[in-house]
Every structure is written in C-alpha cells, then in structure tokens.
Design a protein around this motif. Structure first.
Motif, PDB file in Angstrom:
ATOM      1  N   ALA A  84      -0.878  -3.511  -5.300  1.00 35.57           N
ATOM      2  CA  ALA A  84       0.105  -4.109  -6.209  1.00 35.57           C
ATOM      3  C   ALA A  84      -0.201  -3.717  -7.651  1.00 35.57           C
ATOM      4  O   ALA A  84       0.700  -3.373  -8.427  1.00 35.57           O
ATOM      5  N   MET A  85      -1.482  -3.755  -8.012  1.00 34.94           N
ATOM      6  CA  MET A  85      -1.884  -3.379  -9.367  1.00 34.94           C
ATOM      7  C   MET A  85      -1.585  -1.901  -9.622  1.00 34.94           C
ATOM      8  O   MET A  85      -1.071  -1.544 -10.669  1.00 34.94           O
ATOM      9  N   LEU A  86      -1.883  -1.033  -8.638  1.00 42.14           N
ATOM     10  CA  LEU A  86      -1.632   0.395  -8.812  1.00 42.14           C
ATOM     11  C   LEU A  86      -0.141   0.698  -8.925  1.00 42.14           C
ATOM     12  O   LEU A  86       0.267   1.555  -9.721  1.00 42.14           O
ATOM     13  N   ALA A  87       0.679   0.005  -8.152  1.00 41.12           N
ATOM     14  CA  ALA A  87       2.127   0.205  -8.249  1.00 41.12           C
ATOM     15  C   ALA A  87       2.611  -0.167  -9.646  1.00 41.12           C
ATOM     16  O   ALA A  87       3.416   0.548 -10.255  1.00 41.12           O
ATOM     17  N   ASP A 105       0.835  -1.200   0.000  1.00 37.60           N
ATOM     18  CA  ASP A 105       0.000   0.000   0.000  1.00 37.60           C
ATOM     19  C   ASP A 105       0.870   1.251   0.000  1.00 37.60           C
ATOM     20  O   ASP A 105       0.669   2.172  -0.802  1.00 37.60           O
ATOM     21  N   ILE A 106       1.850   1.284   0.885  1.00 35.04           N
ATOM     22  CA  ILE A 106       2.761   2.429   0.950  1.00 35.04           C
ATOM     23  C   ILE A 106       3.529   2.547  -0.361  1.00 35.04           C
ATOM     24  O   ILE A 106       3.680   3.646  -0.913  1.00 35.04           O
ATOM     25  N   GLY A 107       3.980   1.429  -0.879  1.00 35.64           N
ATOM     26  CA  GLY A 107       4.751   1.434  -2.122  1.00 35.64           C
ATOM     27  C   GLY A 107       3.958   1.944  -3.310  1.00 35.64           C
ATOM     28  O   GLY A 107       4.490   2.666  -4.155  1.00 35.64           O
ATOM     29  N   SER A 108       2.675   1.587  -3.366  1.00 34.15           N
ATOM     30  CA  SER A 108       1.869   2.061  -4.496  1.00 34.15           C
ATOM     31  C   SER A 108       1.711   3.581  -4.442  1.00 34.15           C
ATOM     32  O   SER A 108       1.807   4.257  -5.466  1.00 34.15           O
ATOM     33  N   TRP A 109       1.498   4.122  -3.252  1.00 34.14           N
ATOM     34  CA  TRP A 109       1.385   5.575  -3.111  1.00 34.14           C
ATOM     35  C   TRP A 109       2.733   6.245  -3.377  1.00 34.14           C
ATOM     36  O   TRP A 109       2.788   7.315  -3.993  1.00 34.14           O
ATOM     37  N   LEU A 110       3.806   5.622  -2.934  1.00 25.83           N
ATOM     38  CA  LEU A 110       5.130   6.195  -3.173  1.00 25.83           C
ATOM     39  C   LEU A 110       5.454   6.188  -4.669  1.00 25.83           C
ATOM     40  O   LEU A 110       6.017   7.160  -5.190  1.00 25.83           O
ATOM     41  N   THR A 111       5.079   5.133  -5.371  1.00 28.09           N
ATOM     42  CA  THR A 111       5.298   5.066  -6.818  1.00 28.09           C
ATOM     43  C   THR A 111       4.557   6.210  -7.507  1.00 28.09           C
ATOM     44  O   THR A 111       5.119   6.927  -8.336  1.00 28.09           O
TER      45      THR A 111
END
Length: 170
Positions: free
Chosen positions: A53-56, A14-20
């Motif tokens: 995961a999909m959003l990232a 979740d954090i990674g998708s927002w960071l991406t």
C-alpha cells in the motif's frame, strides 16, 4: 480483478503496487495514478497498513511529480516518510525524496538531499536488506551528482561496486 472478486485484498494491493510502478516506468502516468489511487482506497477500506500500500502511494506520488504537480506531491512523499514507522519501508521513500529534490532544485537543495541520504543510510543499516540498500545507493549516487557532489557520488558508487555479496539470494 480476480483478487478483488475473491476478496484477497493483500494480494490485490501487492499486484497493484507493482502495476503502479510498472505503469510509471513505462511512462503511463495517468494509469499509474489511477491504479495507485485504487490501491490507496483499498488499503484505507481494509485499514491495514502494508508495504504494498505504501509503495503504491509512493509511485502514485512520483507519477504526480513527473506530471508536473511538484510541490504538493513532494510534500506528501515527505509526510508519508515521516509517518512510516518501519525503517525498511522508509528506504525507498528516502531515495525518492532525495532524487526529486535534486532533480527539481539541484544544488539549492544540497543540504536537504544530504540529510535525507543520511537518514536513508541509517534506515538501510537498521533494515539490513541488501536489495533495498543497493537501490538506495543508486538513488543517493544520482542525488549527490545532481547537487554537484560528484566526488561523493563516485565514492558511493565505488563502495557499492566493491561491496562483497551477502548471501546467495542477495
């Protein structure tokens, strides 16, 4: 990093998708790609398909398109959309695909843009998410304007402006 150390993979995704997405929006395409790749690898390791995961992956592919590798990344976005079973998760993919077809090829892709917008509109209706619906309308409006369908883009914009609010949180 803390989530990774604590084995909280869902939170890390979740954090990674927002960071991406944030890295992309700030113009840091290489960093967006790196974070997106790390998220994809984590999602593959845990074997759990999820919206983050999909959003990232989507934002990594958008970053790749922005960096100049249009064909492969756009084809990957289409494949990601076609393989996604949840209509709610497909909404941002439809928007991204229509935007990039219209940005890269304009009126030459008008029919494909319209077909993608129609599919996105069906998924918005199925998902019944006002926030995603409004974000999709923004993407559709831009896409239609870029392919020369300005009157239709204005109609979408007016429809969005005059739509009644749905609920306090929306």
């Amino acid at each position: 990093l803390e989530a990774r150390r604590s084995y909280l993979s869902g939170i890390a995704l979740d954090i990674g998708s927002w960071l991406t997405q944030t890295r992309y929006m700030r113009g840091r395409l290489i960093e967006a790609r790196e974070v997106g790749e790390e998220c994809e690898a984590l999602a593959e390791r845990i074997g759990e398909p999820s919206r983050p995961a999909m959003l990232a992956r989507m934002w990594r592919l958008i970053g790749t398109i922005s960096a100049g590798d249009h064909r492969a990344a756009l084809a990957d976005l289409v494949a990601l959309c076609e393989s996604e079973r949840d209509p709610h998760h497909r909404i941002p993919l439809h928007g991204a695909i229509s935007r990039w077809h219209s940005r890269l090829e304009g009126a030459a892709r008008a029919e494909e843009v319209r077909a993608r917008i129609a599919a996105g509109r069906r998924d918005v209706a199925d998902a019944r998410c006002t926030r995603c619906g409004v974000e999709f309308i923004r993407a559709a409006t831009e896409s239609l304007a870029r392919v020369g369908a300005v009157a239709e883009a204005m109609q979408w914009f007016e429809e969005a402006e005059h739509a009644p609010p749905r609920g306090d949180l929306q």
